[in-house]
Design a protein around this motif. Structure first.
Motif, mmCIF file in Angstrom:
data_model
loop_
_atom_site.group_PDB
_atom_site.id
_atom_site.type_symbol
_atom_site.label_atom_id
_atom_site.label_comp_id
_atom_site.label_asym_id
_atom_site.label_seq_id
_atom_site.Cartn_x
_atom_site.Cartn_y
_atom_site.Cartn_z
ATOM 1 N N LEU A 284 36.329 39.699 47.788
ATOM 2 C CA LEU A 284 36.854 40.174 46.510
ATOM 3 C C LEU A 284 37.478 39.014 45.735
ATOM 4 C CD1 LEU A 284 38.574 43.458 47.762
ATOM 5 C CD2 LEU A 284 36.318 43.228 46.703
ATOM 6 N N PRO B 16 39.641 31.307 39.782
ATOM 7 C CA PRO B 16 39.317 32.466 40.626
ATOM 8 C C PRO B 16 40.341 32.608 41.751
ATOM 9 C CG PRO B 16 37.908 30.599 41.194
ATOM 10 C CD PRO B 16 38.767 30.151 40.041
ATOM 11 N N TRP C 197 39.497 37.840 42.024
ATOM 12 C CA TRP C 197 40.134 38.153 40.742
ATOM 13 C C TRP C 197 40.217 36.858 39.944
ATOM 14 C CZ3 TRP C 197 41.717 39.904 45.436
ATOM 15 C CH2 TRP C 197 41.733 41.288 45.627
ATOM 16 N N THR C 198 39.787 36.880 38.704
ATOM 17 C CA THR C 198 39.814 35.678 37.869
ATOM 18 C C THR C 198 41.011 35.751 36.927
ATOM 19 O OG1 THR C 198 37.402 35.491 37.953
ATOM 20 C CG2 THR C 198 38.546 34.268 36.219
ATOM 21 N N VAL C 199 41.891 34.745 37.042
ATOM 22 C CA VAL C 199 43.059 34.637 36.167
ATOM 23 C C VAL C 199 42.843 33.421 35.282
ATOM 24 C CG1 VAL C 199 45.558 34.347 36.048
ATOM 25 C CG2 VAL C 199 44.535 35.671 37.922
ATOM 26 N N THR D 18 41.310 34.590 45.142
ATOM 27 C CA THR D 18 40.727 35.421 46.199
ATOM 28 C C THR D 18 41.444 35.149 47.502
ATOM 29 O OG1 THR D 18 38.728 35.863 47.480
ATOM 30 C CG2 THR D 18 38.978 33.637 46.599
#
Length: 562
Positions: free
Chosen positions: A399, A407, A401-403, A409
């Protein structure tokens, strides 16, 4: 030399086990009270060998080895971690919080002052915090950055080199501070303070951590004279931690019952703690050589505490609750995670702790269900349960998540750690499945981490010299600061704010860095196991949180450096 280089380069599996053999040998070398340990020794040997031979282990080997290590780490820590989430134990999470905030702040300062790259920053944090697992989570996070393969390989190599330098500095620093300098700063005699705390826990002042020459639980046979006319229950009450297990009369066995009245000439087998049987002959009669007909074997049972309502309860309280039911059963050892705790009335017993009980089979069958679940000694490893857990860990790690452009993870490391925590907790709640013997878990954990660290070291070798030349003395200084600053802050908080006894203060300081060498040195200076009481709780929190800093420090360093 050419033949050796060619052999190691063409058969990296040989290079792997050469590094493991030499690394663990180097790790055993003790200078004063300090030894590096097998994992750090393997990393150093791998870096050196990597400088002279072009060796690369398959990436899948690295991934599998680290996944097994980090899942096992979470599995072992899970029961203790969740059991510590109560009002009495949760305050010790303060020290993990201090560690996290301090090492991230110091790393950020080092990035800005020394212009560290992402890999060096991550290795500095992992080594200074003496947290090997953070190497894996950081390396995995670097692999997901939007960079070329060559840049990623260089940054990942820098993680291992920076880790090895700062780990050595951090290890020496925490051992010296916790066992030598902090007691001087506190102006206490650590051995005397530990003896006082030991006595408060219910131990005698002359006890220490040495193993007794005689067994703790013994059996003795007596011929009844003084005790004639007494009932079995009355005799047991007068003896304390001892029980009547057999009664022989006129050459035949008599059915045992609490109201059985003893007669002159009866022969009785008494089993109990050694100190309870000192002088027992004066209360019963003359001690006799043990008759084979009355001989019995004590059964041993390792029991996981699962009984509801007994989280964070003292051993003394449990003994009172089971005063009548526990007759004939004796507590030999308390284990939390992979650490042994003192068997004293004030020792806190948590859900998921393992108790080693001894006694007659009939007594154990009665008492064990009241405490928890008896571990089946024939089952070492539940492959189905463990394999499913690792698969879940890989899936969680996928999984992302891009902030902004970064990225975020958990990666393989964080995913398998969380899966291990979950499955360890499930096992503690439903111990009828998911067995993972502590000895087997220790082998898997050590081998998995060592193989991964070896792979990191071999790939770091070619860049090691360049990295040292680039940053020079700055890396060791930053590594020392990474260890010393949070240790001093925690010393002040524990000693002045929380008013913890000296052994618990030093146990907390070493626990926040998961430093087994540190707490071992503190135990040696204290003379008993009291520092472990705080160490095991803080260790459980830090063991879960610190590995998760890998992706965070990579994102932070990448943001500050860009």
């Amino acid at each position: 030399m050419d033949w050796i280089k060619e052999t190691l380069s063409s058969t990296p599996e040989i290079a792997l086990f050469v590094c493991l053999a030499l690394g663990f040998a180097v790790g055993k070398v003790r200078i004063w009270k300090i030894s590096l340990g097998g994992v750090a020794g393997t990393l150093i040997v791998a870096i050196v060998i990597g400088m002279f031979a072009d060796i690369e282990l398959n990436d899948q080997v690295k991934t599998i080895a680290f996944a097994l290590f980090i899942f096992t780490l979470g599995y072992i820590s899970g029961p203790t971690f969740f059991a510590s989430l109560n009002r009495k134990s949760l305050r010790y999470a303060t020290f993990t919080g201090i560690e996290v905030v301090s090492v991230l702040a110091i790393t950020a300062a080092a990035v800005l002052i020394m212009d560290l790259d992402v890999g060096t920053a991550a290795g500095l944090l992992a080594g200074g915090a003496t947290e090997s697992a953070a190497v894996g989570t950081a390396t995995d996070a670097i692999g997901r950055l939007d960079l070329s393969d060559a840049e990623i390989a260089t940054l990942q190599a820098n993680v291992g080199t920076a880790y090895s330098i700062s780990y050595i500095c951090g290890l020496i620093t925490i051992v010296l501070l916790s066992s030598q300098f902090f007691p001087l700063i506190m102006r206490v005699n650590l051995r005397e303070e530990a003896a006082k705390l030991w006595k408060q826990l219910g131990g005698s002042a002359d006890e220490d951590t040495a193993a007794p020459a005689a067994p703790a639980v013994v059996g003795r046979e007596y011929q009844v004279t003084t005790a004639a006319g007494q009932t079995v229950a009355a005799l047991q009450e007068s003896l304390g931690e001892a029980t009547v297990e057999e009664v022989s009369r006129d050459g035949g066995s008599v059915a045992l019952a609490p109201d059985l009245r003893l007669e002159h000439g009866d022969r009785v087998l008494i089993v109990g703690r050694r100190e309870a049987l000192v002088g027992a002959g004066a209360k019963i009669g003359e001690e006799r050589p043990l008759d084979e007909a009355m001989a019995m074997n004590l059964d041993l049972a390792d029991v996981v505490v699962t009984r509801k309502g007994y989280q964070a309860t003292t051993l003394g309280d449990i003994r009172k609750d089971f005063e009548s039911e526990r007759q004939g059963v004796f507590l030999q050892k308390i284990t939390r995670g992979d650490h042994e705790l003192p068997v004293k009335p004030s020792t806190m017993i948590q859900h998921g702790d393992t108790l080693r009980l001894s006694g007659a089979s009939r007594d154990l069958r009665r008492v064990v269900p009241m405490v928890g679940f008896r571990i089946d000694p024939t089952v070492r490893f539940d492959m189905v349960f463990i394999a499913i857990g690792v698969v879940l860990g890989f899936l969680i790690g996928m999984l992302v998540w891009t902030v902004g452009t970064i990225p975020l993870t958990l990666g393989t490391g964080g995913g398998c750690l969380l899966a291990g925590l979950l499955f360890g907790w499930i096992r503690s709640k439903r111990p009828t499945f998911g067995q993972y013997d502590s000895a087997a878990a220790d082998v898997i954990k050590t081998l998995g981490l060592s193989v991964f660290i070896c792979a990191v070291g071999l790939s770091s070798g070619p860049q090691a010299v360049d990295l040292v030349k680039q940053f020079g003395i700055g890396l060791p200084i930053a590594g020392i600061a990474m260890t010393a600053i949070p240790a001093f802050i925690s010393l002040f908080v524990a000693w002045k704010v929380m008013k913890l006894p000296a052994p618990l203060t030093l146990g907390s300081v070493t626990g926040q860095q998961c430093s087994t060498p540190g707490v071992t040195a503190v135990q040696a200076a204290a003379g008993n196991a009291t520092p472990l009481i705080a160490y095991t709780i803080v260790y459980a929190f830090s063991n879960v949180v610190l590995p998760l800093l890998g992706p965070i420090v990579v994102a932070m360093a990448h943001s500050l450096g860009s």
